[in-house]
Structures are given as structure tokens and as C-alpha cells.
Design a protein around this motif. Structure first.
Motif, mmCIF file in Angstrom:
data_model
loop_
_atom_site.group_PDB
_atom_site.id
_atom_site.type_symbol
_atom_site.label_atom_id
_atom_site.label_comp_id
_atom_site.label_asym_id
_atom_site.label_seq_id
_atom_site.Cartn_x
_atom_site.Cartn_y
_atom_site.Cartn_z
ATOM 1 N N ALA A 142 21.461 106.965 55.238
ATOM 2 C CA ALA A 142 20.031 106.621 55.239
ATOM 3 C C ALA A 142 19.631 105.897 53.965
ATOM 4 C CB ALA A 142 19.182 107.880 55.412
ATOM 5 N N SER A 143 20.183 106.303 52.848
ATOM 6 C CA SER A 143 19.776 105.715 51.573
ATOM 7 C C SER A 143 20.546 104.447 51.232
ATOM 8 C CB SER A 143 19.904 106.741 50.444
ATOM 9 O OG SER A 143 21.238 107.162 50.309
ATOM 10 N N SER A 144 21.435 104.032 52.114
ATOM 11 C CA SER A 144 22.178 102.796 51.861
ATOM 12 C C SER A 144 21.333 101.559 52.141
ATOM 13 C CB SER A 144 23.463 102.761 52.701
ATOM 14 O OG SER A 144 23.144 102.623 54.072
ATOM 15 N N THR A 145 20.207 101.739 52.805
ATOM 16 C CA THR A 145 19.274 100.652 53.074
ATOM 17 C C THR A 145 17.856 101.159 52.859
ATOM 18 O OG1 THR A 145 18.558 99.043 54.732
ATOM 19 C CG2 THR A 145 19.249 101.181 55.544
ATOM 20 N N VAL A 146 16.981 100.305 52.413
ATOM 21 C CA VAL A 146 15.611 100.737 52.109
ATOM 22 C C VAL A 146 14.714 100.376 53.289
ATOM 23 C CG1 VAL A 146 13.738 100.677 50.436
ATOM 24 C CG2 VAL A 146 16.077 100.294 49.674
ATOM 25 N N THR A 147 14.812 101.201 54.330
ATOM 26 C CA THR A 147 13.963 100.974 55.501
ATOM 27 C C THR A 147 13.309 102.282 55.920
ATOM 28 O OG1 THR A 147 15.692 101.420 57.136
ATOM 29 C CG2 THR A 147 15.491 99.136 56.345
ATOM 30 N N LEU A 148 12.151 102.140 56.507
ATOM 31 C CA LEU A 148 11.432 103.298 57.021
ATOM 32 C C LEU A 148 12.217 103.940 58.160
ATOM 33 C CD1 LEU A 148 8.860 104.882 56.594
ATOM 34 C CD2 LEU A 148 7.699 103.327 58.156
ATOM 35 N N ALA A 149 12.801 103.128 59.015
ATOM 36 C CA ALA A 149 13.560 103.652 60.161
ATOM 37 C C ALA A 149 14.715 104.538 59.704
ATOM 38 C CB ALA A 149 14.066 102.502 61.023
ATOM 39 N N GLU A 203 6.768 105.435 49.359
ATOM 40 C CA GLU A 203 6.900 104.145 48.672
ATOM 41 C C GLU A 203 7.042 102.994 49.668
ATOM 42 O OE1 GLU A 203 9.673 101.537 45.658
ATOM 43 O OE2 GLU A 203 10.037 103.703 45.747
ATOM 44 N N ILE A 204 7.853 103.163 50.677
ATOM 45 C CA ILE A 204 8.053 102.104 51.666
ATOM 46 C C ILE A 204 6.747 101.795 52.391
ATOM 47 C CG2 ILE A 204 9.230 101.508 53.819
ATOM 48 C CD1 ILE A 204 11.647 103.206 52.698
ATOM 49 N N VAL A 205 6.000 102.823 52.750
ATOM 50 C CA VAL A 205 4.711 102.615 53.428
ATOM 51 C C VAL A 205 3.738 101.895 52.494
ATOM 52 C CG1 VAL A 205 2.678 103.799 54.368
ATOM 53 C CG2 VAL A 205 4.980 104.489 55.078
ATOM 54 N N CYS A 206 3.710 102.275 51.229
ATOM 55 C CA CYS A 206 2.844 101.608 50.255
ATOM 56 C C CYS A 206 3.228 100.127 50.150
ATOM 57 C CB CYS A 206 2.960 102.298 48.897
ATOM 58 S SG CYS A 206 1.867 101.632 47.626
ATOM 59 N N TRP A 207 4.514 99.848 50.118
ATOM 60 C CA TRP A 207 4.976 98.462 50.054
ATOM 61 C C TRP A 207 4.574 97.692 51.319
ATOM 62 C CZ3 TRP A 207 5.980 94.569 47.252
ATOM 63 C CH2 TRP A 207 6.674 93.483 47.750
ATOM 64 N N GLN A 208 4.774 98.298 52.470
ATOM 65 C CA GLN A 208 4.401 97.633 53.722
ATOM 66 C C GLN A 208 2.897 97.333 53.747
ATOM 67 O OE1 GLN A 208 5.958 100.355 56.671
ATOM 68 N NE2 GLN A 208 7.912 99.274 56.770
ATOM 69 N N ASN A 209 2.099 98.250 53.235
ATOM 70 C CA ASN A 209 0.649 98.020 53.155
ATOM 71 C C ASN A 209 0.333 96.851 52.225
ATOM 72 O OD1 ASN A 209 0.035 100.082 54.935
ATOM 73 N ND2 ASN A 209 -0.258 101.590 53.324
ATOM 74 N N SER A 234 -1.713 97.779 43.373
ATOM 75 C CA SER A 234 -1.671 99.191 43.756
ATOM 76 C C SER A 234 -0.221 99.671 43.858
ATOM 77 C CB SER A 234 -2.396 99.386 45.086
ATOM 78 O OG SER A 234 -2.287 100.720 45.504
ATOM 79 N N TYR A 235 0.625 98.878 44.508
ATOM 80 C CA TYR A 235 2.040 99.258 44.636
ATOM 81 C C TYR A 235 2.685 99.380 43.259
ATOM 82 C CZ TYR A 235 7.019 99.153 45.309
ATOM 83 O OH TYR A 235 8.355 99.458 45.226
ATOM 84 N N ILE A 236 2.501 98.366 42.414
ATOM 85 C CA ILE A 236 3.198 98.347 41.122
ATOM 86 C C ILE A 236 2.687 99.442 40.192
ATOM 87 C CG2 ILE A 236 1.885 96.714 39.690
ATOM 88 C CD1 ILE A 236 5.644 96.571 40.344
ATOM 89 N N ARG A 237 1.420 99.832 40.326
ATOM 90 C CA ARG A 237 0.897 100.965 39.537
ATOM 91 C C ARG A 237 1.598 102.259 39.941
ATOM 92 N NH1 ARG A 237 -4.043 98.802 40.148
ATOM 93 N NH2 ARG A 237 -4.529 100.083 41.945
ATOM 94 N N MET A 238 1.802 102.417 41.231
ATOM 95 C CA MET A 238 2.409 103.662 41.721
ATOM 96 C C MET A 238 3.933 103.673 41.571
ATOM 97 S SD MET A 238 0.056 104.250 45.092
ATOM 98 C CE MET A 238 0.754 105.839 45.503
ATOM 99 N N TYR A 239 4.545 102.504 41.670
ATOM 100 C CA TYR A 239 6.012 102.423 41.655
ATOM 101 C C TYR A 239 6.477 101.306 40.724
ATOM 102 C CZ TYR A 239 5.172 105.223 45.796
ATOM 103 O OH TYR A 239 4.732 106.188 46.661
ATOM 104 N N PRO A 240 6.247 101.434 39.417
ATOM 105 C CA PRO A 240 6.595 100.352 38.489
ATOM 106 C C PRO A 240 8.089 100.022 38.449
ATOM 107 C CG PRO A 240 5.963 102.335 37.292
ATOM 108 C CD PRO A 240 5.665 102.586 38.741
#
Length: 127
Positions: free
Chosen positions: A37-44, A68-74, A86-92
Motif C-alpha cells: 500500500a505504501s509503495s504508491t501514494v494513492t487513496l485507493a 494528506e492525500i485528501v487535502c492534496w486532492q482538494n 492550506s496543503y503546504i501549511r499542513m504538510y510542509p
């Protein structure tokens, strides 16, 4: 008896109870599923892990990744300075931080160009 079978039999005998063996097998499959699961950065991929191992050892980390993925998708969906900020503040240092910073620079430059054109009465030149 082959060496592999002897080693496996020795492992099975080393468990005090069937519960120990069950825990060992569960942990092995849990770790394997998380590695996949962690070999790719996908929500699925993260959702697949959570569905298969709702009590797994990596649930907390997986749920953080999902947020994090949902925040990025938003942010991508909004495609706005505010969304990427907003994304970069939460996940620099997040998975998408580099891409986010690049897009943020593009949007900020675009906004600056627009304001310059507007203040110079050259909006038609901007377009």
C-alpha cells in the motif's frame, strides 16, 4: 525433511500457543499489505489496506496518509493559491510538497502578472 520444512516446523514449535502463531501470521500479512500500500501514494491503495486490516499495525500512519492525500486532492481541485497554501501549511514536507510549491509559485506569478496588467490598464495584453 528439507531444511526449509525443518525451519518452518521449528518456528511453529517455538510458539507457546496457537494465538502466538495466529499473531505472527497476522503481523506478517499486515506488514506485507502495508509495504504494498505504501509503495504508491494513492487513496485507493491506502483504502485497500484499511479495509483489509482495520486493526493493523499501520492504521494510524495509513489514516494520516489518507488525510494528506485528501487535502492534496482538494488543493488540486480548487487550483487556487489558498488551496495550495492550506496543503503546504499542513504538510510542509508531505508527499506532494515539491509539486505544491511549484504550482503555488505559478499561481502567485500569474496573480502578480494580472495585477500588473490591471494597474497599467493593459488587461487585454494579459489575456
Amino acid at each position: 525433511m528439507t531444511l526449509v520444512n525443518k525451519v518452518n516446523l521449528d518456528i511453529v514449535r517455538s510458539f507457546e500457543t496457537n494465538n502466538d502463531y495466529h499473531d505472527y501470521i497476522f503481523a506478517y500479512h499486515d506488514d506485507s499489505a502495508w509495504k504494498e500500500a505504501s509503495s504508491t501514494v494513492t487513496l485507493a491503495a491506502r483504502q485497500k489496506y484499511l479495509e483489509a486490516f482495520p486493526d493493523g499495525a499501520h492504521v494510524s500512519e495509513c489514516e494520516q496518509d489518507v488525510r494528506e492525500i485528501v487535502c492534496w486532492q482538494n488543493a488540486v481541485g480548487q487550483d487556487s493559491i489558498e488551496g495550495f497554501q492550506s496543503y503546504i501549511r499542513m504538510y510542509p514536507s508531505g508527499y506532494f510538497a515539491h509539486e505544491c510549491k511549484e504550482r503555488l509559485q505559478e499561481l502567485e506569478q500569474d496573480e502578480s502578472d494580472w495585477l500588473t496588467a490591471d494597474s497599467n490598464g493593459a488587461v487585454s495584453d494579459y489575456e
